[in-house]
Design a protein around this motif. Structure first.
Motif, mmCIF file in Angstrom:
data_model
loop_
_atom_site.group_PDB
_atom_site.id
_atom_site.type_symbol
_atom_site.label_atom_id
_atom_site.label_comp_id
_atom_site.label_asym_id
_atom_site.label_seq_id
_atom_site.Cartn_x
_atom_site.Cartn_y
_atom_site.Cartn_z
ATOM 1 N N GLN A 154 16.574 -24.460 33.835
ATOM 2 C CA GLN A 154 16.692 -24.940 35.209
ATOM 3 C C GLN A 154 17.326 -23.868 36.099
ATOM 4 O O GLN A 154 18.188 -23.111 35.661
ATOM 5 C CB GLN A 154 17.549 -26.214 35.270
ATOM 6 N N ASP A 155 16.883 -23.845 37.336
ATOM 7 C CA ASP A 155 17.466 -22.921 38.310
ATOM 8 C C ASP A 155 18.708 -23.594 38.891
ATOM 9 O O ASP A 155 18.641 -24.305 39.886
ATOM 10 C CB ASP A 155 16.455 -22.615 39.412
ATOM 11 N N ASN A 156 19.845 -23.389 38.239
ATOM 12 C CA ASN A 156 21.057 -24.115 38.628
ATOM 13 C C ASN A 156 22.175 -23.202 39.105
ATOM 14 O O ASN A 156 23.341 -23.597 39.089
ATOM 15 C CB ASN A 156 21.563 -24.967 37.452
ATOM 16 N N HIS A 157 21.825 -21.978 39.511
ATOM 17 C CA HIS A 157 22.906 -21.060 39.889
ATOM 18 C C HIS A 157 23.572 -21.444 41.204
ATOM 19 O O HIS A 157 24.642 -20.941 41.524
ATOM 20 C CB HIS A 157 22.402 -19.619 39.950
ATOM 21 N N ASP A 158 22.942 -22.355 41.968
ATOM 22 C CA ASP A 158 23.577 -22.793 43.217
ATOM 23 C C ASP A 158 24.919 -23.467 42.956
ATOM 24 O O ASP A 158 25.823 -23.444 43.782
ATOM 25 C CB ASP A 158 22.663 -23.757 43.975
ATOM 26 N N SER A 159 25.045 -24.085 41.767
ATOM 27 C CA SER A 159 26.298 -24.771 41.442
ATOM 28 C C SER A 159 27.448 -23.788 41.304
ATOM 29 O O SER A 159 28.611 -24.156 41.469
ATOM 30 C CB SER A 159 26.146 -25.571 40.145
ATOM 31 N N LEU A 160 27.129 -22.521 41.019
ATOM 32 C CA LEU A 160 28.168 -21.495 40.939
ATOM 33 C C LEU A 160 28.550 -20.976 42.319
ATOM 34 O O LEU A 160 29.684 -20.576 42.544
ATOM 35 C CB LEU A 160 27.686 -20.328 40.073
ATOM 36 N N ILE A 161 27.568 -20.995 43.223
ATOM 37 C CA ILE A 161 27.805 -20.458 44.564
ATOM 38 C C ILE A 161 28.459 -21.490 45.474
ATOM 39 O O ILE A 161 29.376 -21.186 46.240
ATOM 40 C CB ILE A 161 26.473 -19.985 45.185
ATOM 41 N N HIS A 162 28.015 -22.753 45.356
ATOM 42 C CA HIS A 162 28.528 -23.825 46.218
ATOM 43 C C HIS A 162 29.335 -24.819 45.373
ATOM 44 O O HIS A 162 28.969 -25.973 45.217
ATOM 45 C CB HIS A 162 27.373 -24.539 46.921
ATOM 46 N N CYS A 163 30.426 -24.351 44.820
ATOM 47 C CA CYS A 163 31.206 -25.188 43.912
ATOM 48 C C CYS A 163 32.487 -25.712 44.553
ATOM 49 O O CYS A 163 33.335 -26.296 43.875
ATOM 50 C CB CYS A 163 31.547 -24.411 42.645
ATOM 51 N N GLY A 164 32.624 -25.526 45.871
ATOM 52 C CA GLY A 164 33.819 -26.041 46.521
ATOM 53 C C GLY A 164 35.040 -25.206 46.202
ATOM 54 O O GLY A 164 34.946 -24.059 45.760
ATOM 55 N N GLU A 165 36.207 -25.816 46.385
ATOM 56 C CA GLU A 165 37.460 -25.087 46.217
ATOM 57 C C GLU A 165 37.902 -25.014 44.760
ATOM 58 O O GLU A 165 38.628 -24.117 44.367
ATOM 59 C CB GLU A 165 38.560 -25.751 47.059
ATOM 60 N N THR A 166 37.490 -25.991 43.958
ATOM 61 C CA THR A 166 37.996 -26.052 42.583
ATOM 62 C C THR A 166 37.010 -25.512 41.565
ATOM 63 O O THR A 166 37.374 -24.803 40.643
ATOM 64 C CB THR A 166 38.373 -27.492 42.205
ATOM 65 N N GLY A 167 35.737 -25.831 41.704
ATOM 66 C CA GLY A 167 34.756 -25.378 40.727
ATOM 67 C C GLY A 167 35.033 -25.962 39.355
ATOM 68 O O GLY A 167 35.584 -27.055 39.214
ATOM 69 N N LEU A 168 34.646 -25.225 38.333
ATOM 70 C CA LEU A 168 34.817 -25.704 36.969
ATOM 71 C C LEU A 168 36.260 -25.615 36.492
ATOM 72 O O LEU A 168 36.612 -26.203 35.474
ATOM 73 C CB LEU A 168 33.919 -24.900 36.021
ATOM 74 N N LEU A 169 37.088 -24.889 37.213
ATOM 75 C CA LEU A 169 38.466 -24.704 36.783
ATOM 76 C C LEU A 169 39.203 -26.033 36.668
ATOM 77 O O LEU A 169 40.063 -26.217 35.811
ATOM 78 C CB LEU A 169 39.202 -23.782 37.763
ATOM 79 N N SER A 170 38.838 -26.995 37.521
ATOM 80 C CA SER A 170 39.521 -28.284 37.506
ATOM 81 C C SER A 170 39.220 -29.075 36.241
ATOM 82 O O SER A 170 39.939 -30.020 35.900
ATOM 83 C CB SER A 170 39.118 -29.110 38.735
ATOM 84 N N ASP A 171 38.137 -28.714 35.533
ATOM 85 C CA ASP A 171 37.766 -29.422 34.314
ATOM 86 C C ASP A 171 38.236 -28.699 33.059
ATOM 87 O O ASP A 171 37.910 -29.088 31.948
ATOM 88 C CB ASP A 171 36.242 -29.593 34.241
ATOM 89 N N THR A 172 38.992 -27.628 33.248
ATOM 90 C CA THR A 172 39.431 -26.824 32.115
ATOM 91 C C THR A 172 40.750 -27.345 31.547
ATOM 92 O O THR A 172 41.670 -27.661 32.282
ATOM 93 C CB THR A 172 39.610 -25.349 32.533
ATOM 94 N N ALA A 173 40.800 -27.452 30.220
ATOM 95 C CA ALA A 173 42.034 -27.871 29.550
ATOM 96 C C ALA A 173 42.820 -26.610 29.178
ATOM 97 O O ALA A 173 42.332 -25.768 28.438
ATOM 98 C CB ALA A 173 41.710 -28.682 28.295
ATOM 99 N N PHE A 174 44.006 -26.488 29.707
ATOM 100 C CA PHE A 174 44.817 -25.293 29.458
ATOM 101 C C PHE A 174 45.753 -25.456 28.259
ATOM 102 O O PHE A 174 46.306 -24.504 27.758
ATOM 103 C CB PHE A 174 45.659 -24.972 30.703
#
Length: 289
Positions: free
Chosen positions: A86-106
């Motif tokens: 799938q052409d899903n690279h837009d999710s990397l460009i338009h990911c808002g302020e948090t992106g995937l970082l908010s789903d990361t377990a540290f």
């Protein structure tokens, strides 16, 4: 794919045994990018270690003037195109302020796979509320999401890496020892008959509701005693957020077998690291460990 050919060639030149060659291929498979099939083996840790090593290596090369493709991730022949239909690279460009970082377990509260967290949280809730005698337990039923069932649902204790991905094992040591730290994955505990006996009473099944809510991590645990009494607890969303005291305790538990004094020095440095110009003191402490 070249890594597989190189491994096979090296194994032949080094005259490795069939078992050693198979292990080498298993290791290079995860080094080619990182595979969940490696969970439960030593190679699992390479997913993280190799990623960090490659990241530092790439940064050092770039610093020295080495070039790379400017569109290596989103280009027509880039990483996304090679690994996704799938052409899903837009999710990397338009990911808002948090992106995937908010789903990361540290941070992981327990020394086991993160998918054991919800059932373990529920188990400790039951232990704290009812304190059931392990000798009186006849059955423990766990309902959780599909990924947790597929990765951790079976009882495995041949080695530390397997046991960390075995929910029956982790729940058994939680009940018998009151914690799931690195100490509960030592050889003596792995072969403990009491742990094995209790683990065999644990049944892990999928909850369709929990699967639908994933990545929220939901689980329900029911403990049945020999007198028919049942205790149930549910966790709707386990998380890896722990207070600093718990983080410090887990670090010391993990490092005490190496050098407790050095470990305490590391903690002291981290608490005041903003006062230092670099990380040399930390590196020196880690060399001691």
């Amino acid at each position: 794919c070249g890594a597989f050919a190189a491994t096979a060639t090296a194994a032949s030149i080094m005259k490795l045994t069939a078992e050693q060659t198979n292990n080498a291929l298993g290791i290079v498979a995860t080094l080619s990018g990182g595979l969940t099939v490696s969970f439960g083996s030593h190679a699992k840790a390479l997913n993280i270690g190799h990623a960090c090593q490659n990241g530092i290596y790439a940064a050092c090369l770039a610093e020295g003037g080495f070039t790379g493709a400017p569109d290596a991730i989103t280009g027509k022949k880039g990483f996304i195109a090679a690994t996704s239909t799938q052409d899903n690279h837009d999710s990397l460009i338009h990911c808002g302020e948090t992106g995937l970082l908010s789903d990361t377990a540290f941070y992981k509260v327990y020394a086991s796979c993160g998918h054991t967290n919800s059932p373990l949280d529920a188990t400790f809730n039951l232990l704290n509320s009812h304190r059931p005698d392990p000798n009186n337990i006849v059955k423990i039923e766990v309902e959780t999401y599909r990924i947790a069932v597929s990765l951790t649902g079976e009882f495995k204790s041949d080695n530390e890496d397997q046991a960390k991905f075995s929910l029956p094992y982790c729940m058994a040591v939680a009940i018998l020892f009151g914690k799931v730290s690195l100490q509960q994955f030592k050889p003596g505990v792995l072969s403990d008959p009491a742990v094995r006996a209790l683990a065999k009473k644990i049944v892990v099944t999928e909850s369709s509701q929990a699967t639908q809510r994933f990545p929220k991590r939901q689980a329900s645990v029911t403990i049945t005693l020999n007198n028919g009494q049942k205790y149930t607890d549910s966790v709707s969303d386990s998380c890896d957020i722990a207070d600093y005291d718990l983080i410090e305790k887990k670090f010391l538990d993990a490092a005490q077998a190496i050098d407790l004094n050095a470990s305490e020095s590391v903690i002291c440095y981290i608490k005041t690291m903003d006062q230092y110009a670099g990380i040399t003191p930390l590196i020196n402490y880690l060399r001691l460990m």
